[in-house]
Design an enzyme around this catalytic site. Structure first.
Site, mmCIF file in Angstrom:
data_model
loop_
_atom_site.group_PDB
_atom_site.id
_atom_site.type_symbol
_atom_site.label_atom_id
_atom_site.label_comp_id
_atom_site.label_asym_id
_atom_site.label_seq_id
_atom_site.Cartn_x
_atom_site.Cartn_y
_atom_site.Cartn_z
ATOM 1 N N SER A 1 0.825 -1.209 0.000
ATOM 2 C CA SER A 1 0.000 0.000 0.000
ATOM 3 C C SER A 1 0.860 1.261 0.000
ATOM 4 O O SER A 1 1.942 1.294 0.584
ATOM 5 C CB SER A 1 -0.864 0.002 1.261
ATOM 6 O OG SER A 1 -1.469 1.266 1.440
ATOM 7 N N TYR B 1 -0.698 0.034 10.150
ATOM 8 C CA TYR B 1 -1.017 -0.645 8.892
ATOM 9 C C TYR B 1 0.100 -0.426 7.873
ATOM 10 O O TYR B 1 0.620 -1.374 7.285
ATOM 11 C CB TYR B 1 -2.343 -0.089 8.367
ATOM 12 C CG TYR B 1 -2.737 -0.509 6.982
ATOM 13 C CD1 TYR B 1 -3.349 -1.738 6.748
ATOM 14 C CD2 TYR B 1 -2.548 0.345 5.888
ATOM 15 C CE1 TYR B 1 -3.743 -2.101 5.468
ATOM 16 C CE2 TYR B 1 -2.940 -0.013 4.617
ATOM 17 C CZ TYR B 1 -3.539 -1.242 4.406
ATOM 18 O OH TYR B 1 -3.918 -1.612 3.141
ATOM 19 N N LYS C 1 2.654 -3.241 6.278
ATOM 20 C CA LYS C 1 2.775 -3.436 4.824
ATOM 21 C C LYS C 1 4.235 -3.256 4.378
ATOM 22 O O LYS C 1 4.748 -4.008 3.556
ATOM 23 C CB LYS C 1 1.866 -2.451 4.080
ATOM 24 C CG LYS C 1 0.376 -2.747 4.215
ATOM 25 C CD LYS C 1 -0.019 -3.994 3.424
ATOM 26 C CE LYS C 1 -1.510 -4.251 3.438
ATOM 27 N NZ LYS C 1 -1.862 -5.539 2.803
#
Lengths: 324, 324
Positions: free
Chosen positions: A127, A151, A155
């Site tokens: 991402s 997050y 990633k």
């Protein structure tokens, strides 16, 4: 050819499965195209709304259940698409859950690949949330990840693992750093970028939508249609073209929220904008506004990845694919 | 103030302990200097050769023994220096060992800090081996890590974790990306950079040394003395000065192997160079030659980290500290 999609019940997993059914064959590792015999969609719930196709196998289970994943990968697949994740807002609120799913389950999957006979093509949904913070203005292909969310951190870590596991020949990996995907079908979710789809999707269906950021907020985006095509393309790029760097910043377009609303009005009528409630949200802004909105993605374009021509086209594709 | 040094029996851990004993107090988190009451040196073997000082507590244990580490951290320390690692060559040859120590043991330590009462200052010995490969020429402060070894990958991952755990307030972290440390005292080790110390250290003691790379190979280096000073400095920098980016490329100097040998001759006599055997080694070169030798470390210099004035000074400091 056998394919597994982790996160197969999500809108992106299903879109990818439909795309794979349509193309019918994949040319991986420089070989001629081989027909796809099976696509396993694995997710915490059963993927629904898909055609009745004998090539599809739909399974439900917990990605953190190490025994279940070991059983699933006991027969080595040719290609793994790893799209399963706890989304940004949820991973920020529930740190342990994010670490378990986004980091540990991914690492476990990579370890099973390492011990597997053969070398699966492994396409990971990374991402652009890995970028952000103080050092960044326009993101280049060699800009350092400086994630401002758990997050994004998780990633970025799996990105690094995909690279090292590829370098060592345990997998043939590709980590695609996805822009915000707009317009997502379905309902709003816990992703902090959820609003970017809501402000188009809900008004198009006569429903109200909430916009937690200001109209001048820039969004770096890619449509579901293009991202599904890019996933299939990623599986087919010869390893030699990627070289030692298996991470790719996917191409996208930068659009302000104001421009998005303006294109919505132009496609669907001026009254649609009145369905948007402008409701600033400090938590959403604390994450979304750290994401850099400008990218130069020379490498992805050279590798043949595609972006949308305009945001108007993105809205029109959503109407055609999801509302007609 | 209680301090734990993981990797405390290594030359760097001991050098750091000596430096801490000498300064006697640390000013952390913007407070006035507090006297150091205890320094625990933890390593797989007992640290030897240190002075008989009541502040030192020397322990041996396995960093992958989760219960032992949990017991050690049961009484929360004020500062943790995490220098323990499986070095580059060993982590490349034994993938699982490298992952267990460099990644999983570090993660476990961070998890214990997260659940701990209080927020320890956590200084992590990262490495410039996180850089390398195709995209890089001169490394800037915002250049993306593209490690070409499993060691570099593991260090880059813990860097990311130190940042996220700091952002969330679980630790007050600082990850220092170390240049190659030259001249290391002691014996050659399994680090692929081991030669850079050997070609100085062994000839100075009348012993033969092997050089696995060519004379034009550039090395980005920092002396043990400076790195120990920089570790202490790192613990004392106020969090606000670091901001959201807790990773620092330490400053260093770039020297060719040829220049190193030339300075050795100039300091210790021309005949010393004859003790070097030029023996090209493909494995060593496959890792060392991917490390970028040029850095611009503006941020570290602004933050007050120090580099050596010249390689000649590095040799002279080694002679003074270790051979006299």
């Amino acid at each position: 050819m056998r394919i597994i999609i982790f996160g197969g019940a999500g809108f992106l997993g299903k879109k990818l499965a439909l795309r794979l059914l349509k193309v019918g064959a994949l040319a991986i590792k420089g070989n001629t195209p081989q027909p796809i015999s099976q696509i396993i969609l694995f997710d915490r719930e059963l993927a629904n709304g898909l055609p009745d196709d004998p090539r599809l196998k739909i399974l439900a289970g917990d990605i953190t259940d190490t025994q279940a994943i070991e059983a699933l990968l006991a027969e080595p697949p040719d290609v793994i698409f790893h799209l399963a994740a706890i989304v940004s807002g949820e991973a920020e609120k529930n740190f342990e859950l994010g670490m378990d799913v986004n980091l540990h389950a991914s690492l476990h999957m990579l370890e099973l690949c390492r011990k597997m006979e053969g070398t699966p093509v492994f396409v990971f949904a990374s991402s652009c949330a890995i970028f952000g913070g103080e050092l960044t203005e326009t993101i280049r292909d060699d800009t350092a990840p400086t994630p401002q969310s758990s997050y994004g951190t998780q990633k970025a870590i799996v990105d690094l693992l995909v690279n090292d596991y590829s370098r060592r020949g345990f997998i043939d990996g590709r980590a695609l750093r996805l822009p915000t995907i707009v317009v997502r079908p379905g309902k709003p979710n816990a992703a902090t970028s959820s609003f970017a789809s809501s402000i188009i999707r809900e008004p198009l269906q006569g429903e109200r939508a909430s916009c937690p950021v200001g109209p001048d907020t820039k969004v770096w985006l890619l449509s579901p249609k293009r991202v599904a095509e890019n996933f299939v393309h990623a599986a087919e790029i010869p390893a030699a073209e990627l070289g030692r760097n298996r991470s790719v910043n996917l191409p996208g377009i930068t659009v302000t929220v104001d421009e998005m609303v303006s294109d919505l009005q132009s496609v669907a009528g001026a009254e649609k904008a009145e369905l948007i409630d402008w409701e600033p949200d400090a938590f959403i802004q604390s994450i979304v506004l750290t994401w850099p909105p400008q990218f130069v993605t020379e490498r992805a374009l050279q590798l043949g990845f595609q972006r949308d021509a305009s945001f108007r086209e993105v809205i029109e594709a959503f109407i055609e694919d999801e509302l007609s």
